[in-house]
Motif scaffolding. Structure first.
Motif, mmCIF file in Angstrom:
data_model
loop_
_atom_site.group_PDB
_atom_site.id
_atom_site.type_symbol
_atom_site.label_atom_id
_atom_site.label_comp_id
_atom_site.label_asym_id
_atom_site.label_seq_id
_atom_site.Cartn_x
_atom_site.Cartn_y
_atom_site.Cartn_z
ATOM 1 N N THR A 129 -1.762 -0.684 -4.842
ATOM 2 C CA THR A 129 -0.720 -0.030 -5.626
ATOM 3 C C THR A 129 0.616 -0.251 -4.943
ATOM 4 O O THR A 129 0.676 -0.559 -3.752
ATOM 5 N N THR B 298 3.174 2.037 -4.507
ATOM 6 C CA THR B 298 3.612 3.145 -3.653
ATOM 7 C C THR B 298 2.456 4.096 -3.366
ATOM 8 O O THR B 298 1.433 4.093 -4.052
ATOM 9 N N ASP C 63 1.889 6.351 -6.371
ATOM 10 C CA ASP C 63 1.088 5.678 -7.404
ATOM 11 C C ASP C 63 -0.396 5.740 -7.044
ATOM 12 O O ASP C 63 -1.242 5.978 -7.899
#
Length: 111
Positions: free
Chosen positions: A4, A6, A9
């Motif tokens: 992902t 971040t 996220d």
């Protein structure tokens, strides 16, 4: 390659129930150990990674990539993805409400 973009996220994906570790559902703060198999459904693609090394602090992407082994199936061919989506003819105008409902059904967004 990262799973992902971040950390937030990643937490959202875990909270959504799209991640399992060794076949069991997990929470965002769950710990992993060497040898754990992490399976996640990200962007309609199954991702499978095996933890090879656990890090104690945040590091750069080049180092992080060495800490897991990617066992994900190959992504689908580009032609298969394009065939899944309907396209409107150029100049056909704005979609009607009925058209939008049909498009949503095709994309899997129906209620």
């Amino acid at each position: 390659m990262r799973l992902t973009k971040t950390r937030s996220d990643a937490a959202a994906v875990v909270k959504g129930g799209h991640v399992t570790v060794n076949g069991a559902d997990v929470k965002p703060a769950s710990k992993v150990v060497v040898g754990d198999r992490v399976e996640a459904l990200l962007n309609r693609r199954q991702r499978i990674v095996v933890v090879r090394r656990v890090l104690s602090k945040r590091v750069g992407a080049a180092i992080a990539v060495e800490c897991y082994e990617d066992e994900s199936p190959a992504p689908p061919e580009r032609d298969e993805l394009e065939a899944a989506f309907a396209q409107r003819d150029r100049g056909a105008g704005r979609p009607t409400k009925r058209d939008r409902r049909q498009i949503d059904r095709l994309r899997g967004r129906s209620r």
